[in-house]
Design a protein around this motif. Structure first.
Motif, short mmCIF file in Angstrom:
data_model
loop_
_atom_site.label_atom_id
_atom_site.label_comp_id
_atom_site.label_asym_id
_atom_site.label_seq_id
_atom_site.Cartn_x
_atom_site.Cartn_y
_atom_site.Cartn_z
N LEU A 194 1.24 -0.97 -0.53
CA LEU A 194 -0.27 0.05 0.13
C LEU A 194 0.80 1.27 -0.04
O LEU A 194 1.78 1.08 0.26
N PRO A 195 0.56 2.64 -0.37
CA PRO A 195 0.82 3.75 -0.49
C PRO A 195 0.24 4.42 0.97
O PRO A 195 0.29 3.43 1.82
N ALA A 196 0.94 5.91 1.14
CA ALA A 196 0.59 6.46 2.34
C ALA A 196 -1.35 6.42 2.07
O ALA A 196 -1.92 6.51 1.62
N VAL A 197 -2.39 6.02 3.18
CA VAL A 197 -3.82 6.23 3.21
C VAL A 197 -3.78 6.95 4.42
O VAL A 197 -3.50 6.60 5.50
N ASN A 198 -5.34 7.67 4.63
CA ASN A 198 -6.00 8.35 5.31
C ASN A 198 -6.15 7.10 5.82
O ASN A 198 -7.90 6.86 6.09
N THR A 199 -6.08 6.61 7.21
CA THR A 199 -6.67 6.55 8.12
C THR A 199 -6.08 6.48 9.78
O THR A 199 -5.15 7.61 9.70
N PRO A 218 1.72 11.27 -1.56
CA PRO A 218 0.38 11.71 -2.38
C PRO A 218 -0.76 10.41 -0.88
O PRO A 218 0.40 9.63 -0.80
N VAL A 219 -1.34 11.11 -0.45
CA VAL A 219 -2.32 10.34 0.53
C VAL A 219 -4.08 10.06 -0.45
O VAL A 219 -4.63 10.08 -1.50
N TYR A 220 -3.67 8.21 -0.02
CA TYR A 220 -4.93 7.45 -0.80
C TYR A 220 -5.97 7.68 0.19
O TYR A 220 -5.73 7.00 1.79
N GLN A 221 -7.20 7.47 -0.07
CA GLN A 221 -8.63 7.09 0.90
C GLN A 221 -8.38 5.55 1.16
O GLN A 221 -8.10 4.35 0.08
N PRO A 222 -8.54 4.42 2.59
CA PRO A 222 -8.43 3.20 2.28
C PRO A 222 -9.69 2.59 1.42
O PRO A 222 -9.22 1.30 1.24
N GLU A 223 -10.44 3.25 1.37
CA GLU A 223 -10.69 2.15 0.03
C GLU A 223 -10.83 1.99 -1.22
O GLU A 223 -10.83 0.48 -1.93
N VAL A 224 -9.57 2.63 -1.67
CA VAL A 224 -8.85 2.48 -2.57
C VAL A 224 -7.89 1.11 -2.28
O VAL A 224 -8.02 -0.46 -3.04
N ALA A 225 -7.52 1.12 -1.20
CA ALA A 225 -6.77 -0.24 -0.53
C ALA A 225 -7.74 -1.02 -0.36
O ALA A 225 -7.29 -2.29 -0.79
N ASP A 307 -8.94 13.73 4.92
CA ASP A 307 -10.16 13.75 3.57
C ASP A 307 -10.01 15.05 2.54
O ASP A 307 -10.23 14.23 1.53
N GLY A 308 -9.45 15.65 3.10
CA GLY A 308 -9.60 17.10 2.35
C GLY A 308 -7.94 16.59 0.77
O GLY A 308 -8.16 17.41 -0.24
N GLU A 309 -7.54 15.93 1.48
CA GLU A 309 -5.60 16.04 0.70
C GLU A 309 -6.23 14.48 -0.29
O GLU A 309 -5.74 14.03 -1.37
N ALA A 310 -6.96 13.45 0.67
CA ALA A 310 -7.13 12.20 0.07
C ALA A 310 -7.59 11.79 -1.09
O ALA A 310 -9.04 12.20 -1.80
N GLN A 316 -2.90 3.26 -11.37
CA GLN A 316 -1.68 2.22 -11.23
C GLN A 316 -2.83 1.22 -9.95
O GLN A 316 -2.56 0.16 -10.76
N GLU A 317 -3.62 1.78 -9.94
CA GLU A 317 -4.70 0.93 -8.87
C GLU A 317 -4.96 0.19 -9.58
O GLU A 317 -5.05 -1.89 -9.94
N TRP A 318 -6.02 0.86 -11.04
CA TRP A 318 -6.41 -0.18 -12.12
C TRP A 318 -5.54 -0.77 -12.53
O TRP A 318 -5.40 -2.56 -13.15
N VAL A 319 -4.60 -0.43 -13.04
CA VAL A 319 -2.99 -1.51 -14.18
C VAL A 319 -3.10 -2.32 -12.99
O VAL A 319 -2.32 -3.54 -13.85
N SER A 320 -2.58 -2.35 -11.57
CA SER A 320 -1.43 -3.36 -10.82
C SER A 320 -3.35 -4.85 -10.44
O SER A 320 -3.11 -5.35 -10.44
#
Length: 350
Positions: A194-199, A218-225, A307-310, A316-320
């Protein structure tokens, strides 16, 4: 224990165990599995978070089983797995996700604190995997998903205990994967980096730095993970998934120029992981020795304060998830290109 109307032998969905399910990525993953109609066993220490996670699972259409357990206790983890098997009849997927952390230079972390992070974040995965295998191997089926991080390959400052644990999980999982392949087992193990995640992780870590802990953008939402974890659970033959462009870039750069990253992180890693405007540490209850929601009666949920930046997604998520399609597309494009080139050459010679 929280249960929905149908029984343990019902044919609907799989039986999925998620550790660290009371908040963050585990909480989001539990919801995502429930949305498929899966039966979800929620393992963690926090009572408020577990109760709220069970409500989430039921609202999403799944069946929830709550088991309070410290993943650093091997026997307790075995007992938890047996409770799941007794309630639901089997274990199809086991997701290792629980963690603990200390945010400080290595020399400011006590031996007991370092040991505790290792026991929860690394040995918790080992104990969880052992418990899962005890139920999967006799049936010769099942998938174990190890939730990893870019930090499983690339250590960063201020997180030596956490990075050490993630590196250890990587090596352990590769060894186990080879053993399962050698035996011809149909039990699969895979890892999701995983990358940096907003948790809420950044509220929970024990913080000895002057600024408030934060993820490196960059920060990603946990739903991406969560989407990646659910996909990996259904495609366990793949050894590893990279989530987020930042993860891919970090792992490639570390393979090519690790010394450069050492110097870069030495210069930028301290400031990038702190909010300079928020002095005095994170101010949260921490989860090293006890659940963060224990005496406070607070449900932290899946999201942190970013949440404001995630981001909700990333190419890359789709590619993976669709590496086969991408490879086929590249081969097709190469074939078309070769045919066009050959045609042009023939015309040139005509």
């Amino acid at each position: 224990m929280v249960r929905a109307p149908w029984g343990p032998q019902a044919g609907k969905g799989r039986t999925v165990v998620v550790t660290g399910a009371s908040g963050g990525v585990g909480r989001a993953a539990a919801r995502a599995f429930a949305a498929r109609g899966d039966r979800v066993a929620l393992l963690a220490r926090g009572r408020e978070g577990l109760a709220a996670a069970a409500d989430d699972v039921q609202r999403a259409g799944g069946e929830a089983l709550v088991v309070s357990v410290d993943m650093a206790d091997a026997q307790a983890v075995e007992d938890a797995a047996q409770k799941v098997a007794d309630a639901f009849g089997r274990i199809d997927v086991w997701v290792n996700n629980a963690f603990a952390g200390v945010f400080a230079p290595f020399t400011d972390i006590t031996p007991d604190e370092f040991r505790r992070v290792t026991e929860v974040t690394y040995l918790g995965y080992v104990f969880g995997t052992r418990a899962a295998l005890r139920h999967m191997l006799p049936r010769n089926r099942g998938t174990i998903v190890q939730v990893g991080s870019a930090l499983a390959y690339r250590g960063v400052p201020l997180q030596s205990a956490y990075c050490g644990a993630k590196h250890a999980i990587q090596g352990f999982n590769e060894s186990l994967r080879c053993e399962l392949l050698h035996s011809g087992s149909r039990v699969r193990t895979t890892m999701v980096q995983l990358p940096a995640v907003n948790t809420p992780q950044f509220e929970w870590v024990l913080n000895r730095m002057p600024g408030r802990a934060r993820p490196v953008a960059p920060v990603y939402q946990p739903e991406v993970a969560a989407r990646a974890i659910v996909h990996a659970a259904g495609h366990g033959r793949r050894r590893e998934y990279w989530v987020g462009g930042s993860t891919a870039a970090t792992l490639v750069a570390n393979a090519v120029a690790p010394a450069f990253l050492d110097r870069y992180l030495a210069r930028s890693g301290f400031d990038a992981q702190q909010e300079a405007s928020a002095a005095g540490g994170n101010g949260g209850p921490g989860n090293l020795w006890s659940p963060a929601d224990g005496p406070h009666g607070h449900d932290f949920g899946a999201h942190g304060r970013f949440d404001g930046e995630a981001m909700d997604g990333d190419p890359q998520e789709w590619v993976s998830r669709n590496r086969g399609r991408v490879g086929a597309g590249l081969l097709a494009a190469a074939g078309v290109g070769a045919a066009v080139t050959a045609g042009l050459r023939r015309r040139g010679h005509g």
